[in-house]
Design an enzyme around this catalytic site. Sequence first.
Site, PDB file in Angstrom:
ATOM      1  N   ASP A  46      -5.944 -51.710  14.048  1.00  0.00           N
ATOM      2  CA  ASP A  46      -6.020 -50.284  13.710  1.00  0.00           C
ATOM      3  C   ASP A  46      -5.745 -49.439  14.950  1.00  0.00           C
ATOM      4  OD1 ASP A  46      -7.156 -48.146  11.682  1.00  0.00           O
ATOM      5  OD2 ASP A  46      -8.014 -47.681  13.643  1.00  0.00           O
ATOM      6  N   TYR A  51      -4.585 -42.071  19.770  1.00  0.00           N
ATOM      7  CA  TYR A  51      -5.203 -42.973  20.754  1.00  0.00           C
ATOM      8  C   TYR A  51      -4.301 -43.192  21.975  1.00  0.00           C
ATOM      9  CZ  TYR A  51      -8.115 -44.193  16.653  1.00  0.00           C
ATOM     10  OH  TYR A  51      -8.907 -44.162  15.538  1.00  0.00           O
ATOM     11  N   LYS A  80      -1.949 -43.669  12.375  1.00  0.00           N
ATOM     12  CA  LYS A  80      -2.391 -42.431  11.712  1.00  0.00           C
ATOM     13  C   LYS A  80      -1.636 -41.216  12.234  1.00  0.00           C
ATOM     14  CE  LYS A  80      -6.991 -44.537  11.939  1.00  0.00           C
ATOM     15  NZ  LYS A  80      -7.132 -45.141  13.273  1.00  0.00           N
ATOM     16  N   HIS A 113      -5.043 -38.615   9.524  1.00  0.00           N
ATOM     17  CA  HIS A 113      -6.223 -38.917  10.345  1.00  0.00           C
ATOM     18  C   HIS A 113      -7.419 -38.032   9.971  1.00  0.00           C
ATOM     19  CE1 HIS A 113      -7.116 -40.717  14.580  1.00  0.00           C
ATOM     20  NE2 HIS A 113      -8.224 -40.617  13.883  1.00  0.00           N
TER      21      HIS A 113
HETATM   22  N1  LIG Z   1     -10.277 -42.575  11.499  1.00  0.00           N
HETATM   23  C1  LIG Z   1     -11.046 -42.061  12.422  1.00  0.00           C
HETATM   24  O1  LIG Z   1     -11.251 -40.845  12.512  1.00  0.00           O
HETATM   25  C2  LIG Z   1     -11.717 -42.989  13.398  1.00  0.00           C
HETATM   26  C3  LIG Z   1     -12.775 -42.507  14.190  1.00  0.00           C
HETATM   27  C4  LIG Z   1     -13.395 -43.409  15.063  1.00  0.00           C
HETATM   28  C5  LIG Z   1     -12.967 -44.732  15.121  1.00  0.00           C
HETATM   29  N2  LIG Z   1     -11.901 -45.161  14.353  1.00  0.00           N
HETATM   30  C6  LIG Z   1     -11.410 -46.557  14.414  1.00  0.00           C
HETATM   31  O2  LIG Z   1     -12.509 -47.445  14.241  1.00  0.00           O
HETATM   32  C7  LIG Z   1     -12.596 -48.318  15.369  1.00  0.00           C
HETATM   33  C8  LIG Z   1     -14.033 -48.720  15.649  1.00  0.00           C
HETATM   34  O3  LIG Z   1     -14.856 -47.598  15.898  1.00  0.00           O
HETATM   35  P1  LIG Z   1     -15.365 -47.162  17.366  1.00  0.00           P
HETATM   36  O4  LIG Z   1     -14.467 -47.687  18.402  1.00  0.00           O
HETATM   37  O5  LIG Z   1     -15.592 -45.698  17.277  1.00  0.00           O
HETATM   38  O6  LIG Z   1     -16.816 -47.800  17.463  1.00  0.00           O
HETATM   39  P2  LIG Z   1     -17.455 -49.272  17.322  1.00  0.00           P
HETATM   40  O7  LIG Z   1     -16.434 -50.277  16.952  1.00  0.00           O
HETATM   41  O8  LIG Z   1     -18.648 -49.092  16.456  1.00  0.00           O
HETATM   42  O9  LIG Z   1     -17.978 -49.527  18.791  1.00  0.00           O
HETATM   43  C9  LIG Z   1     -17.137 -49.804  19.864  1.00  0.00           C
HETATM   44  C10 LIG Z   1     -17.997 -50.000  21.125  1.00  0.00           C
HETATM   45  O10 LIG Z   1     -18.874 -51.109  20.920  1.00  0.00           O
HETATM   46  C11 LIG Z   1     -18.775 -52.037  21.989  1.00  0.00           C
HETATM   47  N3  LIG Z   1     -18.931 -53.370  21.366  1.00  0.00           N
HETATM   48  C12 LIG Z   1     -18.005 -54.051  20.665  1.00  0.00           C
HETATM   49  N4  LIG Z   1     -18.501 -55.223  20.229  1.00  0.00           N
HETATM   50  C13 LIG Z   1     -19.782 -55.275  20.665  1.00  0.00           C
HETATM   51  C14 LIG Z   1     -20.815 -56.241  20.544  1.00  0.00           C
HETATM   52  N5  LIG Z   1     -20.608 -57.390  19.886  1.00  0.00           N
HETATM   53  N6  LIG Z   1     -22.014 -55.969  21.121  1.00  0.00           N
HETATM   54  C15 LIG Z   1     -22.228 -54.805  21.768  1.00  0.00           C
HETATM   55  N7  LIG Z   1     -21.290 -53.861  21.926  1.00  0.00           N
HETATM   56  C16 LIG Z   1     -20.073 -54.085  21.378  1.00  0.00           C
HETATM   57  C17 LIG Z   1     -17.400 -51.798  22.583  1.00  0.00           C
HETATM   58  O11 LIG Z   1     -17.381 -52.111  23.956  1.00  0.00           O
HETATM   59  P3  LIG Z   1     -16.225 -52.977  24.709  1.00  0.00           P
HETATM   60  O12 LIG Z   1     -14.893 -52.593  24.174  1.00  0.00           O
HETATM   61  O13 LIG Z   1     -16.424 -52.569  26.145  1.00  0.00           O
HETATM   62  O14 LIG Z   1     -16.556 -54.416  24.477  1.00  0.00           O
HETATM   63  C18 LIG Z   1     -17.216 -50.295  22.376  1.00  0.00           C
HETATM   64  O15 LIG Z   1     -17.846 -49.588  23.420  1.00  0.00           O
HETATM   65  C19 LIG Z   1     -11.964 -47.477  16.488  1.00  0.00           C
HETATM   66  O16 LIG Z   1     -11.674 -48.221  17.626  1.00  0.00           O
HETATM   67  C20 LIG Z   1     -10.780 -46.906  15.760  1.00  0.00           C
HETATM   68  O17 LIG Z   1      -9.760 -47.889  15.635  1.00  0.00           O
HETATM   69  C21 LIG Z   1     -11.300 -44.304  13.489  1.00  0.00           C
END
Ligand SMILES: NC(=O)c1ccc[n+]([C@@H]2O[C@H](COP(=O)([O-])OP(=O)(O)OC[C@H]3O[C@@H](n4cnc5c(N)ncnc54)[C@H](OP(=O)(O)O)[C@@H]3O)[C@@H](O)[C@H]2O)c1
Length: 310
Positions: A46, A51, A80, A113
Amino acid sequence: MPEIPSFTFSNGYKMPTFGLGTYQSRPGEVEAAVMEAINLGYRHIDTAFFYQNEKEIGQAVQTKIKDGTVKREDLFITTKLWNNFHKESSVVPTCKKSLENLGLSYVDLYLVHWPFAFQEGGDLLPRKENGDLLMSDTDYLETWKGMEECARLGLTRSIGISNFNQDQITRLLSVAEIKPVNNQVEVNVNVNQKPLIEFCKKHNITITGYSPLGQPGNKAGIPTGLDNPVVIELSKKYNKTPAQIILRYVLQQGVAIIPKTVTPSRLKENMNIFDFSLTNEEMASIDKIGTGQRVARFGDARGHKYYPFD
Ligand SMILES: NC(=O)c1ccc[n+]([C@@H]2O[C@H](COP(=O)([O-])OP(=O)(O)OC[C@H]3O[C@@H](n4cnc5c(N)ncnc54)[C@H](OP(=O)(O)O)[C@@H]3O)[C@@H](O)[C@H]2O)c1
């Protein structure tokens, strides 16, 4: 390698229910993370124009196709459309720009998005002198016509939305010639989205849950549940990490999940959630610890007529 189930969209295409998120995965780290993810068996990636990492992700994908690890058709790639390209005439060119960045001839899923628009142009977060965002009232129904054109041209196999609420989806469905197959929204311990998931199911729209871990370390200091005693107890019972318990909880809401990590050990850890399941009582006990706080609020855009979270 775990067997990862897929959702079948209303148009027949399939999307793996587990993928790699890449928001805030920086150039210099994201290419290696995506290559390692593909080596481990991730098939769903994704990203987004916003980004600013589509090029590195594309390079990683090309490398893994060239070295024979995967074929293009084995992968499911989402990107997106950003908020300052919402005019109908901007959508196809912006989609083509993402494809050029990714080095691909098509993506599997192209999403709007956010439902609200910004002033058109190159600045991704255009602001007035006082710091307020420069918004635009371009209607997402106009944007959708451009999205349909992307699908007709074969630039994307499927089209969908992100951060749309029930009223916005109803309005879109009343005119769409090509229906959205997916809505990508925040789903985690704090925001389990039960009503929206139910609503989308009725309309044949699958859900991808973003920020499934609640974005640990988020700037607002919103608790993720990772250190909650209920989650820790379950992690002992199942011999899983707290992150695996939470990812399993989100997946069991009936959504696809896209946890982000650039850490090799976590890439492995996060996908190792397909060999156990939580009982209904355990799901309910995690429901209770949710606070209702969103990590992705886009509060700057509150007040726009298409702001989705009021
Ligand atoms: N459509 C939208 O508006 C929207 C908004 C937000 C996000 N997204 C998408 O959704 C994806 C995921 O959401 P997100 O990045 O916001 O948050 P998330 O996946 O909930 O959290 C990511 C964070 O968690 C850490 N992490 C990953 N695995 C872990 C584990 N097993 N234990 C502890 N910490 C861990 C990562 O650190 P490290 O990388 O340092 O390991 C990073 O800091 C995004 O990357 C993006 O692709 C979309």
